[in-house]
Design an enzyme around this catalytic site. Structure first.
Site, PDB file in Angstrom:
ATOM      1  N   LYS A  69       0.812  -1.210   0.000  1.00 15.83           N
ATOM      2  CA  LYS A  69       0.000   0.000   0.000  1.00 15.83           C
ATOM      3  C   LYS A  69       0.850   1.267   0.000  1.00 15.83           C
ATOM      4  CE  LYS A  69      -0.708   0.318   4.916  1.00 15.83           C
ATOM      5  NZ  LYS A  69      -0.132   1.608   5.289  1.00 15.83           N
ATOM      6  N   THR A  70       1.943   1.257   0.743  1.00 13.99           N
ATOM      7  CA  THR A  70       2.798   2.442   0.743  1.00 13.99           C
ATOM      8  C   THR A  70       3.379   2.661  -0.646  1.00 13.99           C
ATOM      9  OG1 THR A  70       3.362   1.918   3.015  1.00 13.99           O
ATOM     10  CG2 THR A  70       4.685   3.589   1.939  1.00 13.99           C
ATOM     11  N   ASP A  73      -3.357   7.812   3.946  1.00 18.19           N
ATOM     12  CA  ASP A  73      -2.875   6.487   4.307  1.00 18.19           C
ATOM     13  C   ASP A  73      -3.711   5.974   5.490  1.00 18.19           C
ATOM     14  OD1 ASP A  73      -1.314   4.275   4.393  1.00 18.19           O
ATOM     15  OD2 ASP A  73       0.392   5.235   5.378  1.00 18.19           O
ATOM     16  N   GLU A  74      -3.806   4.675   5.661  1.00 20.59           N
ATOM     17  CA  GLU A  74      -4.516   4.082   6.806  1.00 20.59           C
ATOM     18  C   GLU A  74      -5.898   4.701   6.980  1.00 20.59           C
ATOM     19  OE1 GLU A  74      -3.174   1.596   8.207  1.00 20.59           O
ATOM     20  OE2 GLU A  74      -1.038   1.870   8.584  1.00 20.59           O
ATOM     21  N   GLN A  88      -8.000  -4.243   9.022  1.00 23.82           N
ATOM     22  CA  GLN A  88      -6.940  -3.871   9.948  1.00 23.82           C
ATOM     23  C   GLN A  88      -7.309  -2.663  10.796  1.00 23.82           C
ATOM     24  OE1 GLN A  88      -2.683  -4.398   8.725  1.00 23.82           O
ATOM     25  NE2 GLN A  88      -3.593  -4.528   6.696  1.00 23.82           N
ATOM     26  N   ARG A 142       1.598 -10.442  10.240  1.00 23.13           N
ATOM     27  CA  ARG A 142       2.947  -9.882  10.407  1.00 23.13           C
ATOM     28  C   ARG A 142       4.015 -10.883   9.999  1.00 23.13           C
ATOM     29  NH1 ARG A 142       1.728  -5.605   9.389  1.00 23.13           N
ATOM     30  NH2 ARG A 142      -0.254  -6.628   9.008  1.00 23.13           N
TER      31      ARG A 142
END
Length: 720
Positions: free
Chosen positions: A35-36, A220-221, A251, A604
DNA sequence: ATCGTCATAATTTTT
DNA sequence: TTATGACGAT
């Protein structure tokens, strides 16, 4: 125009999002789906292909770290600095706007920022001045109430009186708190956002200006936005802006502090012609780990729906360890880490994740005993340390005499004979006359309301601040702080104390001078370097520990693990009541967030995920027996590999039948009379056995160490 | 003003 | 269990 550098490294979906025509785009980006990367490449695309000026781009994140990373990666992709582009946290960006428009915002030019510690202290003072009993009106509750309302964009005067006396009182506290903040010229974190929203909403010209400037918003997020952040985005986007939002509803783990997962569903309704892109290819975890994550999160209702996949193979099965107690769990984890290291793995590639901070202790003790270097994330950060806040308190007082919080903090730090009685007098005077402590102190001396001794001391303090302000006027920032530390006596105070704590405090103060030296002042705004540094300290609390470079195991809560990845992940304490936490079990709607938290934890892991739970755990001094977490049961059996050294558990036998004798298969060849080998105690003979499952114990008479009872599950006995 | 004792509460955390 | 804060004693 060569766009290959932007598009080549992307997969189809990433490319679709990156190169979509300007407009509103919602990217549902699963864990580890890049995503980044998409955000960064989108910015590059806008600049290089759509010819958007960097000046017209506003990119928003939630943490300073993420903001830094985004700027850095963008610039390295572009090959040039993206000058004029705004990248920052919501708070950082609002702060910047308020500094520029302090007059419109009705703030003093040198307004200061309260961090949550400052805020809570301030609320405590308010509660006292309102003569409310702190046991009946805990500061925490008031804090929660005030921040909650502010995050909803609600001022005290907007809250209707619903007849509820509790509500009425809280509104009264909110109101008094807000007045005090204004009088002192300080703003809290939520206020940064709310005030910005208000000046944009109420000031057409200002709004138009920024709407015209920032035609391209990137977020973002997105799943973590709260009401006011969402409102701010809508306002800034206006009719003509393009918003590129990236998030993952699976998330969303910050609902408890106001994040609204609904915003992600709402997006396409509020932002016209939204194009939705799903990123489902995962580049992080092996197939088995992903399938486990997918199966788990499938138990949640109302998801936007996503299924992560990978083309990198299934990888290892997930391990599940049923520990006897929390010590056993920690020992098992330590053993596995040593095994990992022995096989050539690095410790930095390993993370131990847990639901609550209290769980770290047993791991720390065990790792110390096993000489495994580790680093615990969380805890106090640099600018939150008491000694640092003391030093900053002096500086804030130099900048703003009305900063009562700072006044109170440093007036007797280091001790200079100004006791609680004197401070109380000043407080009362200040409250009675609605003036700042500084003014009250001055007045109290003039009108001789203080004893001559106290008057001398307080007078000395006021002079000290005046002198300090003058002395540091023309100095470099780091010299100002250096001066302060000497003149105030803070450094001496800690130097005279020989204790280890004082030693580290002194070092932290010296570190503060270094931090100031390294601080790069942005000359764009009208703030003095000192004022800018103070804002920086409040907005960016700094790192916890500095010693990150040694190869050590990473330990943290699941919340702080979001966004990180590790080759080997231990997900510990998977017990009902702990994870999912009891408090979430009891409150409706929270269970799904717990499940998302578990999802975050699972995703993770890159190569190996080890799950563990303890049948009994000592918590708050009491022994607790709990069931394995429901989340374990939600994972497909065939992805799990149960680790139980040497023994088998028979679930079918009720617990009441766990008499003193176990069936032979529990002991897997270790029966009475058998010679066994133990790694520490050497050779011995089994004398007795009892219990079953992971409770199974044996009594062994060792040749050198004598007779001992051992829990079979972790004794690791070798039959000879 | 500082130290010791007692009560109390105890997810998750960034800004 | 433990950390924190309030209160009372030197």
């Amino acid at each position: 125009m060569d766009v290959s550098a932007i598009l080549d490294p992307l997969n189809d979906e990433q490319r679709e999002a990156t190169s979509a025509p300007p407009g509103n785009i919602l990217v549902l980006a699963g864990a580890g789906s890049g995503k980044t990367r998409v955000l960064v490449h989108r910015i590059a695309w806008l600049i290089q292909v759509e010819n958007v000026s960097a000046y017209g781009i506003l990119a928003v994140t939630f943490t300073n770290k993420a903001a830094q990373e985004m700027r850095q990666r963008t610039e390295s992709l572009l090959g040039i600095p993206a000058a004029g582009m705004w990248v920052g946290t919501f708070h950082g960006i609002c702060h910047r706007l308020l500094r520029q428009h302090w007059q419109e915002a009705g703030l003093p030019q040198s307004f200061q920022i309260l961090d949550s510690q400052d805020q809570q202290r301030m609320i405590k003072r308010i509660l006292k001045s309102l003569e409310l009993d702190e046991s009946k009106w805990p500061a925490k509750q008031a804090l929660w109430f005030i921040n909650g309302r502010k995050e909803e964009g609600v001022r005290a005067e907007h809250i209707p009186d619903n007849g509820d006396p509790v509500n009425r009182q809280l509104v009264r506290i909110y109101s008094a708190y807000q007045q005090t903040c204004m009088r002192l010229g300080v703003v809290d974190f939520a206020e940064l956002l709310l005030r910005t929203l208000e000046i944009l909403r109420d000031n057409e010209q200002l709004l138009t200006h920024y709407q015209n400037r920032f035609r391209h918003l990137l977020v973002d997020e997105f799943q973590d936005t709260n009401t006011i952040q969402y409102a701010l985005l809508r306002l800034l986007a206006g009719k003509h802006g393009s918003t590129f939002a990236v998030g993952d509803d699976d998330q969303s783990i910050y609902g408890w502090r106001g994040a609204r997962i609904e915003n992600i569903q709402q997006f396409s309704k509020d932002f016209a012609n939204t194009q939705i892109v799903r990123l489902e290819q995962n580049y992080r975890s092996s197939g088995n780990i992903l399938n486990a994550a997918n199966a788990l999160i499938d138990n949640n209702q109302g998801r936007l729906g996503k299924n992560l996949w990978t083309n990198s193979g299934n990888g290892a099965l997930l391990d599940l360890y049923a520990a006897y107690n929390e010590q056993d769990e920690a020992r098992f984890v330590a053993d596995r880490i040593q095994q990992w290291v022995n096989e050539g793995g690095k410790r930095t590639e390993v993370a131990v994740l847990y639901r609550s901070n209290a769980q770290s202790r047993i791991f720390e003790e065990t790792f110390i005993a096993a000489t495994i270097p580790y680093r615990v994330y969380g805890g106090l950060r640099f600018f939150e340390r008491a000694e640092i806040k003391d030093a900053l308190g002096y500086l804030r007082l130099c900048v703003n005499r009305n900063d009562d919080a700072s006044f109170e903090r440093v007036v007797n730090q280091p001790p200079r004979g100004i006791g609680e009685r004197t401070v109380e007098l000043i407080r009362q005077h200040a409250n009675a006359h609605s003036v700042s402590y500084w003014q009250a102190a001055t007045a109290c001396i003039e009108t001789q309301q203080l004893s001559s001794r106290a008057a001398t001391m307080v007078g000395g303090f006021l002079e000290l601040i005046e002198k300090l302000t003058k002395n540091i006027l023309d100095l470099q920032l780091y010299e100002q702080i250096d001066q302060l530390l000497h003149i105030s006596g803070l450094l001496d105070h800690h130097r005279n104390d020989k204790s280890e704590k004082a030693q580290s405090r002194k070092e932290n103060l010296e570190e503060l001078v270094s931090a100031a030296r390294a601080y790069e002042h942005n000359t764009e705004d009208e703030l003095s370097p000192l004022e800018a540094f103070l804002a920086h300290a409040a907005l960016e609390a700094g790192d916890g520990q500095a010693d990150a470079w040694e190869d050590c195991v990473q330990m943290m809560t699941l919340h702080s693990a979001k966004g990180l990845e590790f080759k080997l992940v231990f997900l510990c304490g998977l017990e009902e009541g702990l994870f999912p936490h009891q408090m979430s079990v009891e409150e409706p709607g929270r269970m799904e967030e717990e499940r998302r938290l578990c999802y975050v934890g699972i995703t993770r892991a890159e190569q190996q995920l080890v799950l563990s739970y303890a049948e009994s755990r000592r918590l708050y001094g009491k022994e607790n027996y709990s069931m394995p977490s429901r989340f374990i049961g939600e994972l497909p059996r065939d992805l799990l590999q149960e680790i139980r050294p040497q023994i088998m558990v028979k679930q079918s036998v009720p617990a009441t039948f766990q008499a003193s004798h176990a069936s032979p298969e529990d002991f897997n060849g270790i029966d009475i009379g058998r010679r066994v080998l133990h790694t520490k105690f050497g050779e011995g003979v089994v004398l007795n056995c009892e219990g079953r499952g992971s409770h199974a114990r044996v009594q062994v008479n060792f040749e050198s160490a004598g007779s001992k009872w051992l829990v079979l599950a972790y004794a690791n006995l070798q039959p000879l």
